[in-house]
Design a protein around this motif. Structure first.
Motif, short mmCIF file in Angstrom:
data_model
loop_
_atom_site.label_atom_id
_atom_site.label_comp_id
_atom_site.label_asym_id
_atom_site.label_seq_id
_atom_site.Cartn_x
_atom_site.Cartn_y
_atom_site.Cartn_z
N MET A 1 -46.72 9.28 -79.00
CA MET A 1 -46.09 9.02 -77.71
C MET A 1 -44.89 8.10 -77.92
O MET A 1 -44.93 7.22 -78.76
CB MET A 1 -47.12 8.40 -76.78
CG MET A 1 -46.75 8.57 -75.35
SD MET A 1 -48.16 8.82 -74.23
CE MET A 1 -48.99 10.24 -74.87
N ALA A 12 -43.43 13.84 -67.15
CA ALA A 12 -44.06 15.17 -67.06
C ALA A 12 -44.60 15.40 -65.66
O ALA A 12 -44.47 16.50 -65.10
CB ALA A 12 -45.19 15.26 -68.09
N ALA A 13 -45.20 14.37 -65.06
CA ALA A 13 -45.80 14.52 -63.73
C ALA A 13 -44.72 14.82 -62.68
O ALA A 13 -44.88 15.70 -61.84
CB ALA A 13 -46.57 13.25 -63.35
N ASN A 50 -50.42 27.88 -63.33
CA ASN A 50 -51.31 26.83 -63.83
C ASN A 50 -52.05 26.12 -62.69
O ASN A 50 -53.26 25.90 -62.75
CB ASN A 50 -50.47 25.83 -64.64
CG ASN A 50 -51.31 24.69 -65.15
OD1 ASN A 50 -52.10 24.85 -66.08
ND2 ASN A 50 -51.18 23.52 -64.52
N ARG A 51 -51.29 25.77 -61.65
CA ARG A 51 -51.91 25.06 -60.52
C ARG A 51 -52.94 25.96 -59.81
O ARG A 51 -53.99 25.51 -59.38
CB ARG A 51 -50.81 24.62 -59.54
CG ARG A 51 -51.27 23.68 -58.46
CD ARG A 51 -51.51 22.28 -59.00
NE ARG A 51 -52.03 21.39 -57.99
CZ ARG A 51 -52.51 20.18 -58.23
NH1 ARG A 51 -52.53 19.69 -59.45
NH2 ARG A 51 -52.96 19.43 -57.26
N LEU A 54 -56.15 25.92 -61.74
CA LEU A 54 -56.93 24.71 -61.46
C LEU A 54 -57.73 24.89 -60.17
O LEU A 54 -58.94 24.62 -60.12
CB LEU A 54 -55.98 23.50 -61.35
CG LEU A 54 -56.61 22.18 -60.94
CD1 LEU A 54 -57.60 21.68 -61.98
CD2 LEU A 54 -55.53 21.11 -60.71
N ALA A 75 -54.42 14.28 -64.05
CA ALA A 75 -54.49 14.98 -62.76
C ALA A 75 -53.12 15.24 -62.14
O ALA A 75 -52.97 16.14 -61.33
CB ALA A 75 -55.34 14.16 -61.79
N ASP A 100 -54.96 9.49 -64.69
CA ASP A 100 -53.64 9.83 -65.22
C ASP A 100 -53.08 8.64 -65.97
O ASP A 100 -53.36 7.48 -65.66
CB ASP A 100 -52.68 10.26 -64.11
CG ASP A 100 -51.60 11.21 -64.64
OD1 ASP A 100 -51.75 12.44 -64.50
OD2 ASP A 100 -50.62 10.71 -65.24
N VAL A 105 -48.20 7.89 -60.79
CA VAL A 105 -49.18 8.86 -60.29
C VAL A 105 -50.37 8.12 -59.68
O VAL A 105 -50.86 8.45 -58.59
CB VAL A 105 -49.67 9.78 -61.43
CG1 VAL A 105 -50.88 10.60 -61.01
CG2 VAL A 105 -48.54 10.69 -61.90
N VAL A 126 -56.14 10.04 -71.95
CA VAL A 126 -57.16 10.93 -72.54
C VAL A 126 -57.37 10.64 -74.03
O VAL A 126 -58.39 11.03 -74.58
CB VAL A 126 -56.84 12.44 -72.38
CG1 VAL A 126 -56.97 12.89 -70.95
CG2 VAL A 126 -55.49 12.80 -72.94
N ARG A 127 -56.43 9.93 -74.64
CA ARG A 127 -56.61 9.59 -76.05
C ARG A 127 -57.59 8.42 -76.22
O ARG A 127 -57.91 8.04 -77.34
CB ARG A 127 -55.26 9.24 -76.67
CG ARG A 127 -54.31 10.44 -76.67
CD ARG A 127 -52.91 10.03 -77.05
NE ARG A 127 -52.44 8.98 -76.16
CZ ARG A 127 -51.41 8.18 -76.43
NH1 ARG A 127 -50.76 8.30 -77.55
NH2 ARG A 127 -51.05 7.26 -75.56
N ALA A 154 -53.27 21.49 -68.28
CA ALA A 154 -51.85 21.24 -68.61
C ALA A 154 -51.62 19.80 -69.05
O ALA A 154 -50.67 19.16 -68.62
CB ALA A 154 -50.96 21.61 -67.42
N PHE A 158 -49.44 17.43 -74.28
CA PHE A 158 -48.77 16.12 -74.36
C PHE A 158 -49.48 15.18 -75.34
O PHE A 158 -49.17 14.00 -75.40
CB PHE A 158 -48.70 15.47 -72.96
CG PHE A 158 -47.90 16.29 -71.98
CD1 PHE A 158 -46.56 16.56 -72.20
CD2 PHE A 158 -48.48 16.81 -70.84
CE1 PHE A 158 -45.82 17.34 -71.32
CE2 PHE A 158 -47.75 17.59 -69.94
CZ PHE A 158 -46.42 17.85 -70.18
C1 LIG Z 1 -48.16 19.02 -66.07
S1 LIG Z 1 -49.06 17.73 -65.29
C2 LIG Z 1 -50.59 18.56 -64.90
C3 LIG Z 1 -51.23 18.08 -63.60
C4 LIG Z 1 -52.52 18.80 -63.22
N1 LIG Z 1 -53.55 18.59 -64.24
C5 LIG Z 1 -52.29 20.27 -63.03
O1 LIG Z 1 -52.49 21.02 -64.00
O2 LIG Z 1 -51.90 20.71 -61.95
C6 LIG Z 1 -49.54 16.77 -66.73
C7 LIG Z 1 -50.14 15.40 -66.37
O3 LIG Z 1 -50.75 14.84 -67.54
C8 LIG Z 1 -50.49 13.45 -67.56
N2 LIG Z 1 -50.67 12.98 -68.95
C9 LIG Z 1 -49.89 13.20 -70.02
N3 LIG Z 1 -50.40 12.62 -71.11
C10 LIG Z 1 -51.56 12.00 -70.71
C11 LIG Z 1 -52.55 11.22 -71.38
N4 LIG Z 1 -52.45 10.93 -72.68
N5 LIG Z 1 -53.60 10.76 -70.66
C12 LIG Z 1 -53.69 11.03 -69.32
N6 LIG Z 1 -52.78 11.74 -68.64
C13 LIG Z 1 -51.73 12.24 -69.33
C14 LIG Z 1 -49.07 13.35 -67.03
O4 LIG Z 1 -48.78 12.04 -66.55
C15 LIG Z 1 -49.09 14.39 -65.91
O5 LIG Z 1 -49.47 13.84 -64.69
#
Ligand SMILES: C[S@@+](CC[C@H](N)C(=O)[O-])C[C@H]1O[C@@H](n2cnc3c(N)ncnc32)[C@H](O)[C@@H]1O
Length: 269
Positions: A1, A12-13, A50-51, A54, A75, A100, A105, A126-127, A154, A158
Protein backbone atom coordinates in the motif's frame (compact mmCIF):
# COMPACT_ATOMS: atom_id res chain seq x y z
CA UNK A 1 0.00 0.00 0.00
CA UNK A 2 1.32 3.47 -0.81
CA UNK A 3 0.90 6.81 1.00
CA UNK A 4 -2.16 7.49 3.17
CA UNK A 5 -5.34 9.16 1.96
CA UNK A 6 -5.48 12.96 1.73
CA UNK A 7 -8.42 15.06 0.46
CA UNK A 8 -6.63 15.81 -2.81
CA UNK A 9 -5.98 12.15 -3.69
CA UNK A 10 -8.55 9.96 -5.40
CA UNK A 11 -9.68 6.83 -3.54
CA UNK A 12 -10.97 3.49 -4.79
CA UNK A 13 -14.20 4.04 -2.83
CA UNK A 14 -14.84 7.52 -4.27
CA UNK A 15 -14.05 6.46 -7.86
CA UNK A 16 -16.34 3.44 -7.55
CA UNK A 17 -19.10 5.66 -6.17
CA UNK A 18 -18.67 7.92 -9.20
CA UNK A 19 -19.00 5.00 -11.65
CA UNK A 20 -22.24 4.06 -9.86
CA UNK A 21 -23.62 7.58 -10.20
CA UNK A 22 -23.37 8.33 -6.48
CA UNK A 23 -22.70 11.67 -4.79
CA UNK A 24 -20.12 10.53 -2.24
CA UNK A 25 -17.07 11.46 -4.30
CA UNK A 26 -14.57 14.33 -4.32
CA UNK A 27 -13.25 16.40 -7.26
CA UNK A 28 -10.08 14.24 -7.17
CA UNK A 29 -12.20 11.07 -7.37
CA UNK A 30 -14.22 12.45 -10.28
CA UNK A 31 -11.13 13.58 -12.23
CA UNK A 32 -9.42 10.18 -11.85
CA UNK A 33 -12.61 8.23 -12.56
CA UNK A 34 -13.27 10.29 -15.70
CA UNK A 35 -9.81 9.36 -16.97
CA UNK A 36 -10.67 5.69 -16.46
CA UNK A 37 -13.98 6.15 -18.27
CA UNK A 38 -12.10 7.60 -21.26
CA UNK A 39 -9.84 4.54 -21.46
CA UNK A 40 -12.45 1.94 -20.48
CA UNK A 41 -15.99 3.16 -21.23
CA UNK A 42 -17.39 -0.14 -19.90
CA UNK A 43 -16.25 0.65 -16.35
CA UNK A 44 -19.71 1.90 -15.32
CA UNK A 45 -21.26 -1.30 -16.60
CA UNK A 46 -18.58 -3.28 -14.74
CA UNK A 47 -19.25 -1.42 -11.48
CA UNK A 48 -22.99 -2.09 -11.79
CA UNK A 49 -22.38 -5.76 -12.61
CA UNK A 50 -20.30 -6.01 -9.44
CA UNK A 51 -22.75 -4.08 -7.26
CA UNK A 52 -25.61 -6.16 -8.63
CA UNK A 53 -23.73 -9.34 -7.72
CA UNK A 54 -23.34 -8.10 -4.14
CA UNK A 55 -27.06 -7.44 -3.87
CA UNK A 56 -28.17 -10.70 -5.50
CA UNK A 57 -25.67 -12.74 -3.47
CA UNK A 58 -26.78 -11.16 -0.18
CA UNK A 59 -30.43 -11.73 -1.04
CA UNK A 60 -29.68 -15.38 -1.90
CA UNK A 61 -27.69 -15.88 1.31
CA UNK A 62 -30.52 -14.45 3.43
CA UNK A 63 -33.40 -16.08 1.55
CA UNK A 64 -31.94 -19.46 0.49
CA UNK A 65 -28.96 -20.19 2.73
CA UNK A 66 -30.49 -18.91 5.99
CA UNK A 67 -27.67 -16.47 6.73
CA UNK A 68 -28.71 -13.70 9.13
CA UNK A 69 -25.43 -11.95 9.85
CA UNK A 70 -22.86 -10.45 7.52
CA UNK A 71 -19.33 -9.15 7.64
CA UNK A 72 -19.12 -6.73 4.69
CA UNK A 73 -15.37 -6.23 4.24
CA UNK A 74 -14.28 -3.28 2.10
CA UNK A 75 -17.91 -2.22 2.04
CA UNK A 76 -17.37 1.10 0.26
CA UNK A 77 -19.43 4.21 0.72
CA UNK A 78 -23.05 3.64 1.65
CA UNK A 79 -24.13 4.38 -1.86
CA UNK A 80 -26.41 2.37 -4.08
CA UNK A 81 -28.53 0.05 -1.94
CA UNK A 82 -26.48 -1.39 0.87
CA UNK A 83 -26.24 -4.86 2.37
CA UNK A 84 -28.51 -4.21 5.39
CA UNK A 85 -31.27 -2.91 3.10
CA UNK A 86 -31.14 -6.07 0.97
CA UNK A 87 -31.13 -8.24 4.11
CA UNK A 88 -34.07 -6.29 5.59
CA UNK A 89 -36.17 -7.15 2.52
CA UNK A 90 -35.84 -10.81 3.49
CA UNK A 91 -35.52 -11.01 7.30
CA UNK A 92 -36.27 -8.70 10.20
CA UNK A 93 -33.40 -9.65 12.48
CA UNK A 94 -30.41 -9.25 10.11
CA UNK A 95 -27.10 -7.88 11.34
CA UNK A 96 -24.38 -6.27 9.26
CA UNK A 97 -20.90 -5.13 10.24
CA UNK A 98 -19.55 -2.80 7.58
CA UNK A 99 -15.75 -2.55 7.46
CA UNK A 100 -13.61 -0.26 5.35
CA UNK A 101 -10.03 0.99 5.37
CA UNK A 102 -11.04 4.46 4.18
CA UNK A 103 -11.83 6.83 7.08
CA UNK A 104 -14.10 8.91 4.82
CA UNK A 105 -16.20 5.81 4.11
CA UNK A 106 -16.45 5.05 7.81
CA UNK A 107 -17.38 8.64 8.75
CA UNK A 108 -20.06 8.83 6.09
CA UNK A 109 -21.34 5.37 6.97
CA UNK A 110 -21.65 6.29 10.62
CA UNK A 111 -23.57 9.46 9.73
CA UNK A 112 -25.98 7.65 7.42
CA UNK A 113 -26.51 4.54 9.51
CA UNK A 114 -26.72 6.14 12.96
CA UNK A 115 -29.64 4.54 14.78
CA UNK A 116 -30.14 1.79 12.17
CA UNK A 117 -30.76 -1.35 14.22
CA UNK A 118 -28.44 -4.28 13.63
CA UNK A 119 -25.77 -2.36 11.69
CA UNK A 120 -22.41 -0.92 12.58
CA UNK A 121 -19.51 0.60 10.61
CA UNK A 122 -15.93 0.13 11.70
CA UNK A 123 -12.58 1.19 10.29
CA UNK A 124 -10.56 -1.90 9.51
CA UNK A 125 -8.00 -3.34 7.11
CA UNK A 126 -8.66 -6.79 5.63
CA UNK A 127 -4.92 -7.36 5.94
CA UNK A 128 -5.44 -7.37 9.73
CA UNK A 129 -8.27 -9.91 10.17
CA UNK A 130 -7.88 -10.30 13.94
CA UNK A 131 -8.44 -6.58 14.51
CA UNK A 132 -11.73 -6.85 12.61
CA UNK A 133 -12.81 -10.17 14.14
CA UNK A 134 -11.97 -9.09 17.70
CA UNK A 135 -13.35 -5.55 17.36
CA UNK A 136 -15.88 -4.91 20.19
CA UNK A 137 -18.54 -3.79 17.71
CA UNK A 138 -18.03 -6.98 15.66
CA UNK A 139 -18.31 -9.11 18.77
CA UNK A 140 -21.45 -7.23 19.81
CA UNK A 141 -23.33 -7.89 16.54
CA UNK A 142 -21.94 -11.17 15.22
CA UNK A 143 -22.54 -14.52 16.90
CA UNK A 144 -19.58 -16.62 15.80
CA UNK A 145 -21.39 -19.86 16.63
CA UNK A 146 -23.99 -19.23 13.87
CA UNK A 147 -23.42 -19.00 10.09
CA UNK A 148 -21.90 -15.75 8.86
CA UNK A 149 -21.91 -14.28 5.35
CA UNK A 150 -18.37 -13.09 4.68
CA UNK A 151 -18.58 -10.55 1.85
CA UNK A 152 -15.31 -9.57 0.18
CA UNK A 153 -16.57 -7.90 -2.95
CA UNK A 154 -14.23 -5.95 -5.25
CA UNK A 155 -11.64 -5.57 -2.49
CA UNK A 156 -8.85 -8.13 -2.80
CA UNK A 157 -7.44 -6.68 -6.02
CA UNK A 158 -6.37 -3.85 -3.68
CA UNK A 159 -4.29 -6.31 -1.62
CA UNK A 160 -0.88 -7.25 -3.07
CA UNK A 161 0.49 -10.81 -3.14
CA UNK A 162 3.01 -9.80 -0.47
CA UNK A 163 0.11 -9.55 2.01
CA UNK A 164 -1.04 -13.10 1.16
CA UNK A 165 -4.70 -12.36 0.31
CA UNK A 166 -5.39 -16.15 0.14
CA UNK A 167 -4.20 -16.57 3.74
CA UNK A 168 -6.34 -13.58 4.78
CA UNK A 169 -9.50 -15.10 3.30
CA UNK A 170 -8.71 -18.40 5.03
CA UNK A 171 -8.32 -16.58 8.34
CA UNK A 172 -11.79 -15.01 8.05
CA UNK A 173 -13.32 -18.37 7.07
CA UNK A 174 -11.53 -20.12 9.96
CA UNK A 175 -13.32 -17.79 12.38
CA UNK A 176 -16.84 -18.72 11.25
CA UNK A 177 -18.71 -22.04 11.62
CA UNK A 178 -19.84 -24.60 9.08
CA UNK A 179 -22.76 -23.27 7.01
CA UNK A 180 -21.12 -19.86 6.70
CA UNK A 181 -20.58 -18.54 3.18
CA UNK A 182 -18.02 -16.49 1.29
CA UNK A 183 -19.24 -14.11 -1.44
CA UNK A 184 -16.32 -12.70 -3.39
CA UNK A 185 -15.57 -10.80 -6.55
CA UNK A 186 -12.15 -9.85 -7.88
CA UNK A 187 -11.18 -7.65 -10.81
CA UNK A 188 -9.20 -9.32 -13.56
CA UNK A 189 -7.72 -8.10 -16.82
CA UNK A 190 -8.09 -11.56 -18.41
CA UNK A 191 -10.48 -10.02 -20.93
CA UNK A 192 -8.75 -6.66 -21.46
CA UNK A 193 -5.69 -5.74 -23.46
CA UNK A 194 -2.44 -5.14 -21.59
CA UNK A 195 -2.45 -1.56 -22.88
CA UNK A 196 -5.82 -0.78 -21.30
CA UNK A 197 -4.93 -2.57 -18.09
CA UNK A 198 -1.65 -0.67 -17.72
CA UNK A 199 -3.34 2.68 -18.41
CA UNK A 200 -6.08 2.04 -15.83
CA UNK A 201 -3.61 0.73 -13.26
CA UNK A 202 -1.46 3.85 -13.73
CA UNK A 203 -4.46 5.99 -12.73
CA UNK A 204 -5.23 3.81 -9.71
CA UNK A 205 -1.55 3.97 -8.68
CA UNK A 206 -2.34 7.46 -7.34
CA UNK A 207 -4.83 6.07 -4.81
CA UNK A 208 -3.82 4.81 -1.34
CA UNK A 209 -4.75 1.25 -2.48
CA UNK A 210 -3.06 0.46 -5.85
CA UNK A 211 -4.52 -2.63 -7.54
CA UNK A 212 -3.05 -6.05 -8.42
CA UNK A 213 -4.22 -7.98 -11.47
CA UNK A 214 -5.02 -11.69 -10.97
CA UNK A 215 -5.99 -14.52 -13.31
CA UNK A 216 -9.06 -16.70 -13.00
CA UNK A 217 -6.94 -19.51 -11.54
CA UNK A 218 -5.46 -17.23 -8.88
CA UNK A 219 -8.98 -16.06 -7.99
CA UNK A 220 -10.23 -19.66 -7.77
CA UNK A 221 -7.65 -20.29 -5.04
CA UNK A 222 -9.66 -18.02 -2.70
CA UNK A 223 -12.31 -20.75 -2.58
CA UNK A 224 -10.00 -23.61 -1.56
CA UNK A 225 -11.78 -26.00 0.82
CA UNK A 226 -15.20 -24.39 0.17
CA UNK A 227 -18.19 -25.63 -1.85
CA UNK A 228 -18.92 -23.19 -4.67
CA UNK A 229 -22.66 -22.91 -5.33
CA UNK A 230 -24.21 -22.91 -8.77
CA UNK A 231 -24.37 -19.28 -9.97
CA UNK A 232 -27.78 -19.72 -11.61
CA UNK A 233 -30.18 -22.63 -12.15
CA UNK A 234 -28.46 -25.23 -14.30
CA UNK A 235 -25.13 -23.37 -14.24
CA UNK A 236 -21.90 -25.21 -13.40
CA UNK A 237 -20.66 -24.66 -9.83
CA UNK A 238 -17.59 -22.50 -10.36
CA UNK A 239 -16.40 -18.98 -10.91
CA UNK A 240 -18.47 -16.87 -13.24
CA UNK A 241 -18.65 -13.20 -14.17
CA UNK A 242 -20.21 -10.84 -11.63
CA UNK A 243 -23.20 -9.72 -13.69
CA UNK A 244 -24.05 -13.28 -14.70
CA UNK A 245 -24.25 -14.58 -11.10
CA UNK A 246 -27.90 -14.90 -10.12
CA UNK A 247 -29.06 -13.35 -13.37
CA UNK A 248 -32.47 -14.34 -14.67
CA UNK A 249 -31.04 -14.44 -18.18
CA UNK A 250 -27.28 -15.20 -17.90
CA UNK A 251 -26.69 -14.87 -21.65
CA UNK A 252 -28.22 -11.37 -21.71
CA UNK A 253 -26.19 -10.34 -18.63
CA UNK A 254 -22.85 -11.30 -20.22
CA UNK A 255 -21.70 -7.85 -21.39
CA UNK A 256 -18.08 -6.72 -21.86
CA UNK A 257 -18.18 -4.74 -18.59
CA UNK A 258 -19.49 -7.79 -16.75
CA UNK A 259 -16.25 -9.61 -17.66
CA UNK A 260 -14.10 -7.33 -15.51
CA UNK A 261 -15.01 -9.14 -12.28
CA UNK A 262 -14.95 -12.86 -11.52
CA UNK A 263 -17.46 -13.85 -8.84
CA UNK A 264 -18.61 -16.78 -6.77
CA UNK A 265 -20.49 -17.68 -3.60
CA UNK A 266 -19.28 -20.69 -1.65
CA UNK A 267 -20.34 -22.56 1.48
CA UNK A 268 -18.02 -23.59 4.28
CA UNK A 269 -18.64 -27.35 4.78
C1 LIG B 1 -14.51 -0.95 -5.33
S1 LIG B 1 -15.00 -0.65 -3.67
C2 LIG B 1 -16.12 -2.01 -3.38
C3 LIG B 1 -17.28 -1.65 -2.46
C4 LIG B 1 -18.28 -2.79 -2.23
N1 LIG B 1 -17.63 -3.93 -1.59
C5 LIG B 1 -18.92 -3.23 -3.52
O1 LIG B 1 -18.39 -4.19 -4.12
O2 LIG B 1 -19.90 -2.66 -3.96
C6 LIG B 1 -13.54 -1.21 -2.79
C7 LIG B 1 -13.54 -0.84 -1.31
O3 LIG B 1 -12.50 -1.57 -0.64
C8 LIG B 1 -11.89 -0.72 0.31
N2 LIG B 1 -10.56 -1.27 0.62
C9 LIG B 1 -9.45 -1.28 -0.15
N3 LIG B 1 -8.44 -1.89 0.48
C10 LIG B 1 -8.93 -2.28 1.70
C11 LIG B 1 -8.36 -2.95 2.82
N4 LIG B 1 -7.08 -3.34 2.84
N5 LIG B 1 -9.15 -3.18 3.90
C12 LIG B 1 -10.45 -2.76 3.91
N6 LIG B 1 -11.03 -2.11 2.89
C13 LIG B 1 -10.28 -1.88 1.78
C14 LIG B 1 -11.88 0.64 -0.38
O4 LIG B 1 -11.74 1.70 0.56
C15 LIG B 1 -13.25 0.63 -1.06
O5 LIG B 1 -14.24 1.18 -0.24
Amino acid sequence: MSDPATPDRPTAAGMYDYYLGGTANTPADRAAAEQVVQIMPEIGDAAWANRGFLQRAVRWLAAEAGVRQFLDLGAGLPTQRNTHEVVADVVRDGRVVYVDIDPAVVARGNRLLAGTRGTTVIEGDVRKPDQILDHPQTRQLIDFTAPVGVLIVAVLHFVPDADDPWGLVARFLDAVPSGSHLALTHGSADHWSERIRDAVFTIYADTPTPPTDRSKTEIEWFFAGLEIVSPYPGGPAGLTFAGVWGAEDPAAADSDGNRLFYAAVARKP
